[in-house]
Design an enzyme around this catalytic site. Structure first.
Site: not given
Ligand code: PGA
Length: 261
Positions: A69, A138, A140, A145
């Protein structure tokens, strides 16, 4: 031929040990296929895995690299873009030739066309062999999302408020976090042959419980991985702390050699 289906839960005492286990799994795959196609997540969690790749001084130069992404609107020179981060922390230090790197760009004029082209390139190289994932609080995966279509392909996606807060750290404030992203879809992710998902820290404990032990639902996009046949979920003790079957998962992992895995 691989037989059976597997969602293995790998619980390690610390973040560093968790990254070490994930690195070992990745290495096994690279030994089988040195030209492996690797999908890269960006974020705090996989950084320890990427550091191990760099510090191992092995050559990963024959591998092909995609990213999961990107923030829409950030150019490749913006240090906060995922593309710049991956180049700085992994692909540059590994000295990967540019011809083996396929990263989404956030500064394209027509993101939906770019997304379609990305899908075609993934297909043209034979698909993603191993996809590295993190998970948001959340639920995702990528920037899919809550509420995302479980069959979605690479496309633009609007970030939700929890994500804006979580990424405010790399921007000056939540208001400055881009509202849109380009992300592989959930359908795209599910086509990867193997998935390595990493999560660490207490802030991820609730979502890990829901992802692994809850219902499959678009409200927790990561829960769809229950439908995939080769997923390894690497956790530190804190991220695993709300799993009802924590001891069961640990026992399975410690004893898997007894059934030839
Ligand atoms: P993080 O992000 O590894 O910085 O916790 C995870 C994500 O947003 O998929």
């Amino acid at each position: 031929m691989e037989v059976g289906a597997l969602m293995e839960i790998v619980i390690q005492p610390s973040y560093e040990e968790m990254c070490e286990e994930a690195f070992r799994s990745l290495l096994q795959e690279v030994k089988k296929k040195p030209t492996l196609v690797l999908g890269l997540a960006t974020g705090k969690t996989p950084a320890g895995l990427y550091r191990r790749m760099v510090e191992s001084h092995r050559s990963f130069r024959r591998m092909r690299f995609f990213n999961l992404d990107e923030f829409f609107g950030l150019g490749p020179e913006d240090p906060r873009s995922f593309r710049a981060t991956l180049k700085r922390e992994l692909l540059g230090p590994l000295n990967v030739p540019a011809r083996n790197v396929y990263l989404l760009r956030g500064d394209v004029k027509d993101p939906n066309r770019a997304a379609e082209a990305y899908e075609r390139v993934i297909h043209a190289v034979g698909g993603i062999d191993v996809q590295v994932l993190g998970i948001g609080r959340n639920g995702h995966i990528g920037f899919n999302e809550p509420g995302s279509s479980l069959g979605s392909r690479t496309r633009t996606k609007t970030l939700d408020t929890k994500t804006l807060v979580d990424y405010a750290g790399i921007f000056a404030s939540p208001d400055e976090v881009p509202r849109f992203s380009i992300t592989m879809g959930i359908g795209t992710i599910l086509e990867a042959r193997r998935i390595l998902l990493l999560a660490a820290g207490r802030a991820k404990a609730d979502v890990i419980h829901r992802m692994v032990e809850g219902a499959v639902t678009a409200e927790i996009p990561g829960s769809v991985l229950q439908l995939h046949s080769r997923v390894s979920v690497f956790l530190d003790e804190e991220a695993a702390s709300k799993l009802a079957r924590r001891e069961y998962w640990k026992w399975i992992y410690a004893n898997k050699w007894r059934v030839g895995q």
